[in-house]
Design an enzyme around this catalytic site. Sequence first.
Site, PDB file in Angstrom:
ATOM      1  N   LYS A 154      14.965  58.616  20.717  1.00  0.00           N
ATOM      2  CA  LYS A 154      14.452  59.586  21.684  1.00  0.00           C
ATOM      3  C   LYS A 154      15.030  60.956  21.343  1.00  0.00           C
ATOM      4  O   LYS A 154      16.221  61.182  21.495  1.00  0.00           O
ATOM      5  CB  LYS A 154      14.828  59.184  23.115  1.00  0.00           C
ATOM      6  N   ASP A 191      15.570  64.940  21.915  1.00  0.00           N
ATOM      7  CA  ASP A 191      15.737  65.759  23.113  1.00  0.00           C
ATOM      8  C   ASP A 191      14.961  67.057  22.937  1.00  0.00           C
ATOM      9  O   ASP A 191      15.400  67.968  22.233  1.00  0.00           O
ATOM     10  CB  ASP A 191      17.236  66.037  23.310  1.00  0.00           C
ATOM     11  N   GLU A 245      20.110  61.029  22.517  1.00  0.00           N
ATOM     12  CA  GLU A 245      19.705  60.864  23.911  1.00  0.00           C
ATOM     13  C   GLU A 245      19.421  59.413  24.287  1.00  0.00           C
ATOM     14  O   GLU A 245      19.585  59.020  25.422  1.00  0.00           O
ATOM     15  CB  GLU A 245      18.477  61.729  24.204  1.00  0.00           C
TER      16      GLU A 245
END
Length: 196
Positions: free
Chosen positions: A27, A29, A162
Amino acid sequence: MLRTFDFCLPMAAKAVPNGPDWIHEIKYDGYRLRVERSGRDVRLITKGGHNWTSRFPWIAEAALKNREQQFIIDGEAVVLGVDGVSDFNALHSRRHDAEVQLYAFDIIALDGEDLRQLPLMMRKTNLARLLRGRPDGMFVAPFEQSAIGPELFGAACRMGLEGIVSKRRDRRYAGGRSKDWIKVKNRSHPAMHREF
């Protein structure tokens, strides 16, 4: 060309799904973004419906350099640090708008055809083909398959990332919150406490 549809949004979870039906992506950011190209017209549309085409010129230029004239890509607008990790503060500051790239993880339409009904892995194949050669300004999100998800999440946390997003490999693209996309966040990452 599709012009209005909802983004597919991951559901938050505390544990990474495990098993052969899932793929797992880091993931990044950044800001969720849809890149729409129709001929010489390119639009970069945010999750909130804002047109940020002029804000991120590198992404728009990369879209125009592609040999395909019509497509819609789903991804995350990011600024990457020298370590290859996304830097949200640099992105949010607006001082690096010319350096913002697209971390592309899905394709919604290609050559006028709506791809949302295809399974994720078929869409990923189409996306890889579209961005073959990695044009500057856009890059395809790498992913891992099967039961490696929990180990990947642990590695992401150790690297200060993240978290990860896990997706059902056989599912179509559905607008709104989806149980077929699961995000698990690193609880020590600054994004956990961000107000905006």
